[in-house]
Design a protein around this motif. Structure first.
Motif, PDB file in Angstrom:
ATOM      1  N   THR A 136       0.857  -1.188   0.000  1.00  0.00           N
ATOM      2  CA  THR A 136       0.000   0.000   0.000  1.00  0.00           C
ATOM      3  C   THR A 136       0.893   1.238   0.000  1.00  0.00           C
ATOM      4  O   THR A 136       2.019   1.197   0.507  1.00  0.00           O
ATOM      5  N   VAL A 137       0.357   2.311  -0.563  1.00  0.00           N
ATOM      6  CA  VAL A 137       1.083   3.581  -0.618  1.00  0.00           C
ATOM      7  C   VAL A 137       0.102   4.698  -0.293  1.00  0.00           C
ATOM      8  O   VAL A 137      -1.032   4.701  -0.773  1.00  0.00           O
ATOM      9  N   THR A 138       0.552   5.639   0.518  1.00  0.00           N
ATOM     10  CA  THR A 138      -0.187   6.874   0.760  1.00  0.00           C
ATOM     11  C   THR A 138       0.811   8.004   0.565  1.00  0.00           C
ATOM     12  O   THR A 138       1.963   7.891   0.984  1.00  0.00           O
ATOM     13  N   TYR A 139       0.371   9.072  -0.087  1.00  0.00           N
ATOM     14  CA  TYR A 139       1.256  10.215  -0.262  1.00  0.00           C
ATOM     15  C   TYR A 139       0.451  11.504  -0.286  1.00  0.00           C
ATOM     16  O   TYR A 139      -0.759  11.497  -0.488  1.00  0.00           O
ATOM     17  N   MET A 140       1.160  12.615  -0.025  1.00  0.00           N
ATOM     18  CA  MET A 140       0.547  13.924  -0.101  1.00  0.00           C
ATOM     19  C   MET A 140       1.303  14.744  -1.139  1.00  0.00           C
ATOM     20  O   MET A 140       2.511  14.925  -1.043  1.00  0.00           O
ATOM     21  N   LYS A 141       0.567  15.192  -2.137  1.00  0.00           N
ATOM     22  CA  LYS A 141       1.106  16.024  -3.212  1.00  0.00           C
ATOM     23  C   LYS A 141       0.696  17.463  -2.927  1.00  0.00           C
ATOM     24  O   LYS A 141      -0.485  17.759  -2.735  1.00  0.00           O
ATOM     25  N   ALA A 142       1.675  18.362  -2.881  1.00  0.00           N
ATOM     26  CA  ALA A 142       1.393  19.773  -2.595  1.00  0.00           C
ATOM     27  C   ALA A 142       0.515  20.377  -3.683  1.00  0.00           C
ATOM     28  O   ALA A 142       0.661  20.064  -4.861  1.00  0.00           O
ATOM     29  N   LYS A 143      -0.397  21.241  -3.253  1.00  0.00           N
ATOM     30  CA  LYS A 143      -1.277  21.943  -4.188  1.00  0.00           C
ATOM     31  C   LYS A 143      -0.657  23.240  -4.681  1.00  0.00           C
ATOM     32  O   LYS A 143      -1.072  23.789  -5.689  1.00  0.00           O
ATOM     33  N   HIS A 144       0.295  23.768  -3.920  1.00  0.00           N
ATOM     34  CA  HIS A 144       0.802  25.112  -4.181  1.00  0.00           C
ATOM     35  C   HIS A 144       2.324  25.129  -4.293  1.00  0.00           C
ATOM     36  O   HIS A 144       2.997  24.171  -3.914  1.00  0.00           O
ATOM     37  N   SER A 145       2.848  26.253  -4.717  1.00  0.00           N
ATOM     38  CA  SER A 145       4.292  26.481  -4.708  1.00  0.00           C
ATOM     39  C   SER A 145       4.760  26.551  -3.254  1.00  0.00           C
ATOM     40  O   SER A 145       3.949  26.707  -2.329  1.00  0.00           O
ATOM     41  N   LYS A 146       6.070  26.465  -3.048  1.00  0.00           N
ATOM     42  CA  LYS A 146       6.617  26.521  -1.689  1.00  0.00           C
ATOM     43  C   LYS A 146       6.205  27.808  -0.965  1.00  0.00           C
ATOM     44  O   LYS A 146       5.744  27.746   0.177  1.00  0.00           O
ATOM     45  N   PRO A 147       6.319  29.006  -1.585  1.00  0.00           N
ATOM     46  CA  PRO A 147       5.891  30.217  -0.865  1.00  0.00           C
ATOM     47  C   PRO A 147       4.409  30.186  -0.485  1.00  0.00           C
ATOM     48  O   PRO A 147       4.031  30.589   0.618  1.00  0.00           O
ATOM     49  N   MET A 148       3.570  29.682  -1.378  1.00  0.00           N
ATOM     50  CA  MET A 148       2.137  29.623  -1.079  1.00  0.00           C
ATOM     51  C   MET A 148       1.854  28.593   0.018  1.00  0.00           C
ATOM     52  O   MET A 148       0.995  28.818   0.880  1.00  0.00           O
ATOM     53  N   THR A 149       2.583  27.477   0.009  1.00  0.00           N
ATOM     54  CA  THR A 149       2.430  26.480   1.064  1.00  0.00           C
ATOM     55  C   THR A 149       2.804  27.090   2.415  1.00  0.00           C
ATOM     56  O   THR A 149       2.085  26.916   3.404  1.00  0.00           O
ATOM     57  N   LEU A 150       3.923  27.834   2.458  1.00  0.00           N
ATOM     58  CA  LEU A 150       4.329  28.493   3.709  1.00  0.00           C
ATOM     59  C   LEU A 150       3.274  29.495   4.157  1.00  0.00           C
ATOM     60  O   LEU A 150       2.981  29.615   5.349  1.00  0.00           O
ATOM     61  N   PHE A 151       2.683  30.227   3.204  1.00  0.00           N
ATOM     62  CA  PHE A 151       1.612  31.166   3.523  1.00  0.00           C
ATOM     63  C   PHE A 151       0.415  30.422   4.125  1.00  0.00           C
ATOM     64  O   PHE A 151      -0.165  30.865   5.122  1.00  0.00           O
ATOM     65  N   HIS A 170      -4.048   7.545  -2.228  1.00  0.00           N
ATOM     66  CA  HIS A 170      -3.784   6.192  -1.751  1.00  0.00           C
ATOM     67  C   HIS A 170      -3.698   5.245  -2.950  1.00  0.00           C
ATOM     68  O   HIS A 170      -4.439   5.398  -3.919  1.00  0.00           O
ATOM     69  N   LEU A 171      -2.801   4.303  -2.864  1.00  0.00           N
ATOM     70  CA  LEU A 171      -2.708   3.201  -3.814  1.00  0.00           C
ATOM     71  C   LEU A 171      -2.773   1.923  -3.000  1.00  0.00           C
ATOM     72  O   LEU A 171      -1.990   1.734  -2.074  1.00  0.00           O
ATOM     73  N   ASP A 172      -3.717   1.051  -3.302  1.00  0.00           N
ATOM     74  CA  ASP A 172      -3.797  -0.210  -2.583  1.00  0.00           C
ATOM     75  C   ASP A 172      -3.229  -1.329  -3.454  1.00  0.00           C
ATOM     76  O   ASP A 172      -2.841  -1.111  -4.593  1.00  0.00           O
ATOM     77  N   ARG A 173      -3.173  -2.518  -2.894  1.00  0.00           N
ATOM     78  CA  ARG A 173      -2.536  -3.642  -3.593  1.00  0.00           C
ATOM     79  C   ARG A 173      -3.184  -3.921  -4.954  1.00  0.00           C
ATOM     80  O   ARG A 173      -2.503  -4.287  -5.899  1.00  0.00           O
ATOM     81  N   ALA A 174      -4.491  -3.721  -5.069  1.00  0.00           N
ATOM     82  CA  ALA A 174      -5.166  -3.960  -6.342  1.00  0.00           C
ATOM     83  C   ALA A 174      -4.655  -3.016  -7.433  1.00  0.00           C
ATOM     84  O   ALA A 174      -4.609  -3.384  -8.607  1.00  0.00           O
ATOM     85  N   GLU A 175      -4.262  -1.793  -7.048  1.00  0.00           N
ATOM     86  CA  GLU A 175      -3.726  -0.832  -8.016  1.00  0.00           C
ATOM     87  C   GLU A 175      -2.247  -1.065  -8.299  1.00  0.00           C
ATOM     88  O   GLU A 175      -1.731  -0.616  -9.306  1.00  0.00           O
ATOM     89  N   LEU A 176      -1.576  -1.715  -7.370  1.00  0.00           N
ATOM     90  CA  LEU A 176      -0.142  -1.922  -7.502  1.00  0.00           C
ATOM     91  C   LEU A 176       0.128  -3.257  -8.152  1.00  0.00           C
ATOM     92  O   LEU A 176       1.148  -3.579  -8.605  1.00  0.00           O
TER      93      LEU A 176
END
Length: 176
Positions: A136-151, A170-176
């Motif tokens: 299984t995999v879980t990850y977080m992809k940023a929505k914004h640039s670094k300055p906007m994330t800091l804001f 999320h990616l589960d075993r069926a997707e992997l």
């Protein structure tokens, strides 16, 4: 709200994140049941979310993986607040063809010259690979640039509201 992220898009994003972070914290279980975490440089990826690492065959992590192959990999990018968590099953590989395929000269710094045949090269018997089959995999992809994330983070601290910094996938075993 955008359309759902497809599995191929998730896998592409996952590898983009891992390529940018390079070093994972690998957690294994000791024979006494306690957990151990150590940094490991990602060497290569498999066809899906599977990953390769290099190690010495004479380490505790090899014994731990042989006793309990379940591992956790954590990646984090402080600048973007992006992260990846992989739960998988590890195995030890001493296949010389695979070691030659993945071999990098900088491995020698971890395997100092220790006499004939033990020079840190791809045929050094101390070299082994750890293959992690992702379950299984879980990850977080940023929505914004670094300055906007800091804001967004600063705004959250001031308002007490959770900052909107990214999208969790999320990616589960069926997707992997």
């Amino acid at each position: 709200m955008g359309s759902p992220t497809t599995t191929p898009e998730k896998i592409d994003e996952l590898y983009e994140l891992i390529d940018g972070m390079e070093v994972a914290l690998m957690t294994t279980r000791r024979p006494d049941g306690l957990l151990v975490t150590r940094p490991m440089a990602t060497q290569d990826r498999g066809p899906l979310a599977d990953l390769w690492f290099v190690t010495s065959i004479d380490t505790h992590k090899v014994d731990e993986i042989e006793a309990d192959p379940h591992v956790s990999l954590g990646y984090y990018d402080h600048g973007s607040s992006e992260w990846v968590s992989v739960s998988g099953r590890a195995s030890i590989c001493q296949d010389r063809d695979k070691i030659h395929e993945l071999y990098e000269d900088d491995w020698k710094m971890w395997f100092p010259d220790d006499g004939p045949g033990r020079d840190g090269g791809p045929d050094d018997p101390r070299l082994a690979l750890i293959f992690v089959e992702a379950l299984t995999v879980t990850y977080m992809k940023a929505k914004h640039s670094k300055p906007m994330t800091l804001f967004e983070i600063a705004k959250g601290r001031l308002t007490g509201k959770q900052p909107d910094i990214g999208r969790e996938e999320h990616l589960d075993r069926a997707e992997l």
